[in-house]
Design an enzyme around this catalytic site. Structure first.
Site, PDB file in Angstrom:
ATOM      1  N   ASP A 106      50.057  41.157  40.773  1.00 20.93           N
ATOM      2  CA  ASP A 106      50.329  41.873  39.522  1.00 20.93           C
ATOM      3  C   ASP A 106      50.770  43.318  39.734  1.00 20.93           C
ATOM      4  OD1 ASP A 106      50.009  39.822  37.671  1.00 20.93           O
ATOM      5  OD2 ASP A 106      47.835  39.938  37.846  1.00 20.93           O
ATOM      6  N   ASP A 173      53.387  33.398  36.496  1.00 27.84           N
ATOM      7  CA  ASP A 173      53.390  34.800  36.083  1.00 27.84           C
ATOM      8  C   ASP A 173      54.094  35.706  37.094  1.00 27.84           C
ATOM      9  OD1 ASP A 173      51.219  33.040  35.558  1.00 27.84           O
ATOM     10  OD2 ASP A 173      50.054  34.618  34.621  1.00 27.84           O
TER      11      ASP A 173
HETATM   12  N1  GLY Z   1      49.224  36.963  33.913  1.00 27.22           N
HETATM   13  C1  GLY Z   1      48.070  36.420  33.342  1.00 27.22           C
HETATM   14  C2  GLY Z   1      48.311  35.856  31.991  1.00 27.22           C
HETATM   15  O1  GLY Z   1      49.426  35.650  31.569  1.00 27.22           O
HETATM   16  O2  GLY Z   1      47.333  35.597  31.316  1.00 27.22           O
END
Ligand code: GLY
Length: 394
Positions: A106, A173
């Protein structure tokens, strides 16, 4: 909807829809300005009763989404209060760079919206350096055995089960985190960042995207050989279902990869994912959180998935594709945005702290029907794209 919201909505009925979206964006900026002293240096994590925020407690994947909203508001208004509010948050982001246990895939969400945006809009060299350090850390999560960027990290050196869970896993993600790598290649001239982004995108296309253009949330590899093993869910309803926000991350992510690297294969994957999403959304105006729910399951909607999809569709509609196809993606995006305004818009509610209601963070874990800071960020990004803005930070 409360009485205030009801009467506002009644007044808005006569306004043409796209013009109404312009007014919504103005209300988003007003909400950010009004809430700034209440947030102080805290970063929203998830909404709670009465549409109030619970804040992040230390480094968190969601911590940059308020910064991202402030940079969008800064672009729209030039108000230095927004710039100062982001720059005052630097110590918290430095903490991520200084402690390995805080870092995972992230880094892209965190540093594109906090630091890269700062460098691009203000020319601040410390922000550039922070962005490049984050990109280097993301690059080092690349696993050449399987050509992928590892999403998560085991929690401790002796936690074997967690290591098996995390070490060989990619997740949808991550496609939205790759912008940081493309940026680092543009910034430094070092091609390796882009090469890793391209390799990860190709692996995601061949594993996360199913033959029918739905998607797995995560995919597991043997971490020692890199052999692809199986698709699994983490936040979706089931391993074989299609989690709406996962599909949304892929729609926006593959389009963004095409914009950054020019590889036509990514554009084609993005178009397939968008066409499938269009079919799965059907007549809904805000998508349900997972497209394969049984009748017995509560059909919570996910405003954040709608916002990410709308923004990705608008980006796709600006690429070199047939004008009729471009119009199809734009129309779907505007339909989703209008759906958000009709069902989830909190900017008409003076008691609310955020912008959108009804986000589904992690339904199987009981986190649903709440404000989400990423829903709010992508709502603003999509509203701005709908009005022709093209400067974003991915
Ligand atoms: N990146 C984590 C979510 O979309 O919840």
């Amino acid at each position: 909807m409360n009485d205030v919201a009801d009467s506002y909505f009644a007044q808005e009925q006569h306004v043409p829809r796209e013009e109404r979206l312009e007014q919504v964006l103005l209300r988003c900026v007003a909400r950010l300005r009004e809430q700034m002293p209440i947030h102080g240096l805290r970063n929203p994590k998830i909404g709670t009763t009465g549409n109030r925020w619970i804040y992040c407690d230390g480094p968190d994947w969601v911590m940059s989404f308020l910064s991202g909203q402030y940079w969008l508001a800064y672009q729209l208004t030039g108000d230095v209060a927004f710039r100062n509010a982001v720059q005052a948050r630097r110590p918290d982001f430095r903490k991520i760079l200084e402690h390995y246990r805080y870092r995972d895939h992230d880094l892209g969400f965190q540093f594109s919206l906090h630091s890269v945006a700062d460098w691009q809009l203000t020319g601040d060299r410390e922000a550039r350096e922070m962005g490049l350090k984050a990109a280097f850390a993301l690059l080092n999560r690349f696993r050449p055995e399987g050509n992928y960027i590892q999403a998560w990290s085991p929690t401790g050196p002796h936690d074997r089960a967690k290591a098996a869970f995390a070490n060989g896993r990619i997740i949808a993600d991550t496609m939205q985190n790759l912008g940081l790598l493309y940026w680092a290649t543009r910034e430094t001239g070092i091609g390796e960042y882009e090469e890793v982004a391209e390799a990860h995108a190709a692996t995601s296309a061949s594993t996360l995207v199913r033959a029918d253009d739905t998607s797995f949330h995560t995919y597991l590899f043997d971490p020692s050989t890199g052999e692809p093993l199986r698709g699994e869910t983490h936040q979706g309803f089931a391993d074989q279902s299609c989690w709406a926000r996962g599909q949304a991350w892929l729609m926006h992510g593959f389009t963004q990869c095409y914009v950054n690297g020019g590889n036509r294969a990514h554009l084609d994957v993005a178009r397939r994912l968008c066409a499938k999403a269009e079919a799965m959304i059907g007549d809904a105006i805000v998508p349900v959180w997972d497209f394969n729910l049984p009748d017995s399951s509560e059909p919570y909607i996910d405003s954040s998935a709608a916002a990410v999809m709308a923004s990705g569709l608008l980006l796709l509609s600006r690429q070199d594709i047939d004008p009729q196809e471009a119009q199809r993606w734009r129309a779907l995006a505007i339909r989703l945005l209008n759906g958000l305004v009709e069902q989830c818009d909190l900017t008409r509610d003076p008691q609310a702290q955020g912008l959108l209601a009804h986000g589904a963070a992690h339904v199987p874990a009981g986190r649903c029907d709440a404000m989400l800071p990423y829903g709010d960020y992508y709502f603003m990004e999509a509203l701005m794209r709908a009005q022709g803005h093209e400067r974003f930070f991915w």
